[in-house]
Design an enzyme around this catalytic site. Structure first.
Site, mmCIF file in Angstrom:
data_model
loop_
_atom_site.group_PDB
_atom_site.id
_atom_site.type_symbol
_atom_site.label_atom_id
_atom_site.label_comp_id
_atom_site.label_asym_id
_atom_site.label_seq_id
_atom_site.Cartn_x
_atom_site.Cartn_y
_atom_site.Cartn_z
ATOM 1 N N CYS A 113 -1.663 -2.009 2.520
ATOM 2 C CA CYS A 113 -0.195 -2.047 2.585
ATOM 3 C C CYS A 113 0.454 -0.701 2.819
ATOM 4 O O CYS A 113 1.143 -0.487 3.822
ATOM 5 C CB CYS A 113 0.362 -2.656 1.301
ATOM 6 S SG CYS A 113 -0.253 -4.298 0.900
ATOM 7 N N HIS A 174 7.321 -0.607 -0.871
ATOM 8 C CA HIS A 174 6.010 -0.070 -1.268
ATOM 9 C C HIS A 174 5.719 1.307 -0.655
ATOM 10 O O HIS A 174 4.577 1.616 -0.308
ATOM 11 C CB HIS A 174 4.885 -1.048 -0.894
ATOM 12 C CG HIS A 174 3.656 -0.855 -1.745
ATOM 13 N ND1 HIS A 174 2.479 -1.539 -1.523
ATOM 14 C CD2 HIS A 174 3.428 -0.055 -2.822
ATOM 15 C CE1 HIS A 174 1.584 -1.169 -2.414
ATOM 16 N NE2 HIS A 174 2.141 -0.276 -3.214
#
Length: 634
Positions: A113, A174
């Site tokens: 990610c 994130h």
């Protein structure tokens, strides 16, 4: 002309002191004059109309396009109908592909990610931003850490914002929040060019849902818990010995052991046992609006926020990045989708994603924005194939491709869906197999928005020549596939050939032996004993062997030595851009004169939890609030 000619040659007579043309009465001359006057008025009106019409046309042509980017988390390329899945229903995503362009060799810059999203936003490999891991920590683990996308980086959102776009991010970020103090927001989406943010500043972890277990440094948590128990046991033993008079134990020793025990307990309990409170939150811009978040209503809220953003900005150029929390674990779905698919909870999640994509498409079409809006659908990387429990598979399916999430350069972890829809601009139903990258979005969007060239080296290219069908080959001759900070593999699309060679310098060690993933550790690592280096490297031709099942040899591939030589030369040139002046190996006008040193954003110092950096709703450490989901946006 004939009228004038006849009048000019008629004999003249005089009536009441005036002259008239013979054979032409006074009333006829008045009619002719009136007719000429009306013709002049009509001509003037026509000229004004044409002038106004040209302004309208120019205005329509000059209006900048809108962008709706939609990214799913951890979605496997094999989970979508138009990419070969015939058991999970994805009619809305399939419709996007049918009405637009589908890319079948669309590549994420990293199989995890944080680095993949950093590359997506900046158009540059994550290593250039300090987001390449050298150890076991490969993504940001705590929202209260100081690591993230450096403020010195430039995102496509910031470039479009400079061009007058209203920019919004709904969903997962994130890439960090704070650097030195709670509230400095140095890594926050607002700082990186998004005018509006609503969603998860972090990501989903199993800790966000009670009963799903732990996956943030679970072994460290276990060690700290055991130390806490040992400390408590030691303290109890010392007290018993002193009370019973078996040994002389000073009070200072008992106090010291008590302090050590409390310290061990605090180091374990505060950051880890309260992780749901610290990490699993929702923010609206820079305000925490829910802590911890309620997953049961998350889908509806993200969808409503995304639709509302489009509706509020329908009359001006906008960029919306809808970054879905699905299908990352812990899996969750709305009641209307629970138990409806043939693939358990994971299939329910994918079908809910498809529903949300359909609603987004319907919103764009309903507002009459389709012909001026580029819509894009993708995943940040491949599916997590090791993630399963007694309820079944919780990670995605990567189709025929080997590997998955966190497996370096194996195709299953980096080949993702890539669908573009733009009626009237992009051909419908076209499929292209040329290598393309998530990093290509940066130069594509900035080009369409009319932004000037970047002030730094980009690793992506403008996709419009491919998407519009002007060429079937992208500008990517070489692509570099990283596993953390380590160059794992190189892809070479040989000029004048359909062959796409993949050269692996090392591969993760699957466990148990013979498995197709790292099932013993649940995720693969990129360093030390977790990998095997290959000399010579392993070589595949993805054109004939997309599953990477049959390594090439000098006997089976006449160009074997050429492949190794060309990729070695490309690696040397690429590495020079990481430490020295930037050569024009990508785009000659997209580099800065000198590379700037970048701090490692994934070091232990950067990722560990710090209470003074923790976003909080209320007074720290008593953080907690619930969003009023019935309220309307201002």
């Amino acid at each position: 002309m004939s009228v004038k000619r006849n009048i000019a040659h008629a004999p003249v007579t005089t009536v009441n002191g005036g002259q008239l043309y013979s054979g032409v009465t006074s009333s006829q001359l008045e009619s002719i004059a009136l007719l000429c006057f009306r013709m002049r008025l009509c001509l003037l009106a026509l000229l004004l109309l044409l002038d106004t019409g040209s302004d309208v046309t120019a205005s329509e042509e000059d209006r900048k396009p809108n962008f709706v980017l939609m990214m799913v988390d951890d979605l496997g390329i094999g989970d979508i109908g138009c990419y070969g899945n015939d058991t999970i229903r994805t009619p809305n995503i399939d419709r996007l592909a049918a009405e637009g362009v589908k890319l079948t060799q669309h590549i994420a810059a990293a199989p995890l990610c944080t680095p993949s999203r950093a590359a997506f936003h900046t158009g540059r490999y994550a290593l250039r931003s300090g987001l390449g891991s050298t150890g076991r920590v490969q993504v940001l683990l705590f929202l209260g850490g100081s690591g993230g996308l450096p403020p010195t980086e430039t995102t496509f959102a910031k470039r479009l914002q400079e061009q007058g776009y209203t920019t919004g991010l709904v969903g997962k970020w994130h890439l960090g929040v704070n650097c030195e103090l709670r509230g400095d927001h140095c890594h926050h989406p607002n700082t990186h060019g998004f005018s509006y943010f609503y969603g998860l500043p972090f990501t989903l972890f199993n800790d966000c849902r009670p009963g799903e277990g732990k996956d943030v440094l679970a072994d460290l948590q276990n060690t700290l818990w055991q130390l806490t128990l040992l400390g408590a046991l030691a303290l109890l033993s010392l007290v018993c010995v002193r009370v019973c008079g078996l040994l002389e134990v000073s009070v200072s020793v008992i106090v010291a052991v008590t302090c050590l025990s409390l310290l061990a307990f605090s180091v374990w309990f505060v950051p880890f046992e309260l992780l749901m409170t610290w990490n699993c939150i929702i923010m609206r811009n820079q305000e925490v609006v829910e802590q911890p978040m309620d997953l049961d209503t998350l889908s509806q809220r993200l969808l409503g926020e995304a639709q509302g953003f489009i509706e509020r900005n329908a009359d001006r150029p906008f960029l919306l990045f809808l970054s879905l929390a699905h299908v990352h674990t812990p899996l969750f779905s709305s009641p209307g989708f629970a138990g409806k698919s043939r693939h358990g909870l994971y299939g329910d999640n994918v079908e809910e994603v498809d529903y949300m994509i359909g609603r987004m498409t319907e919103t764009v079409d309903r507002l009459g924005l389709a012909n001026n809006t580029m819509m894009y659908f993708t995943s940040d990387h491949g599916g997590h194939i090791e993630d399963a429990d007694e309820r079944g598979q919780k990670g995605g399916w990567n189709g025929i491709y080997k590997g998955g999430k966190a497996m370096g350069g194996w195709e299953g972890g980096i080949r993702v869906p890539g669908i573009f829809r733009w009626p009237g601009r992009l051909p419908a139903g076209r499929v292209f197999d040329t290598p393309t990258s998530l990093m290509d979005l940066y130069p594509t969007l900035t080009h369409l928005a009319g932004a000037t060239h970047s002030d730094r080296l980009l690793d992506g290219y403008d996709l419009m020549p491919v998407l519009e069908g002007r060429t079937e080959r992208s500008q990517h001759e070489f692509m570099f596939h990283y596993c953390g900070a380590y160059l794992n593999a190189v892809r070479w699309h040989r000029p004048g050939s359909e062959s796409v060679y993949k050269v692996h310098f090392f591969t993760p060690n699957f466990s148990p032996p013979g498995a197709g993933g790292c099932y013993d550790t649940k995720i693969c690592f990129c360093h030390g004993s977790y990998v095997t280096h290959h000399s010579p490297p392993i070589v595949f031709d993805l054109h004939t062997d997309p599953s990477e099942s049959h390594p090439l040899t000098p006997d089976t591939e006449p160009r074997y030595q050429e492949v190794l030589q060309q990729t070695a030369r490309a690696v040397e040139q690429h590495r020079a851009t990481l430490t020295h002046s930037h050569p024009s190996h990508t785009q000659p006008d997209t580099h800065s004169p000198q590379s700037e040193p970048v701090l490692n954003q994934l070091s232990w110092e950067k990722i560990l939890w710090r209470p003074w950096l923790q976003p909080c709703c209320g007074t720290f450490p008593f953080c907690g609030c619930t969003e009023n989901t019935t309220s309307t946006l201002a």
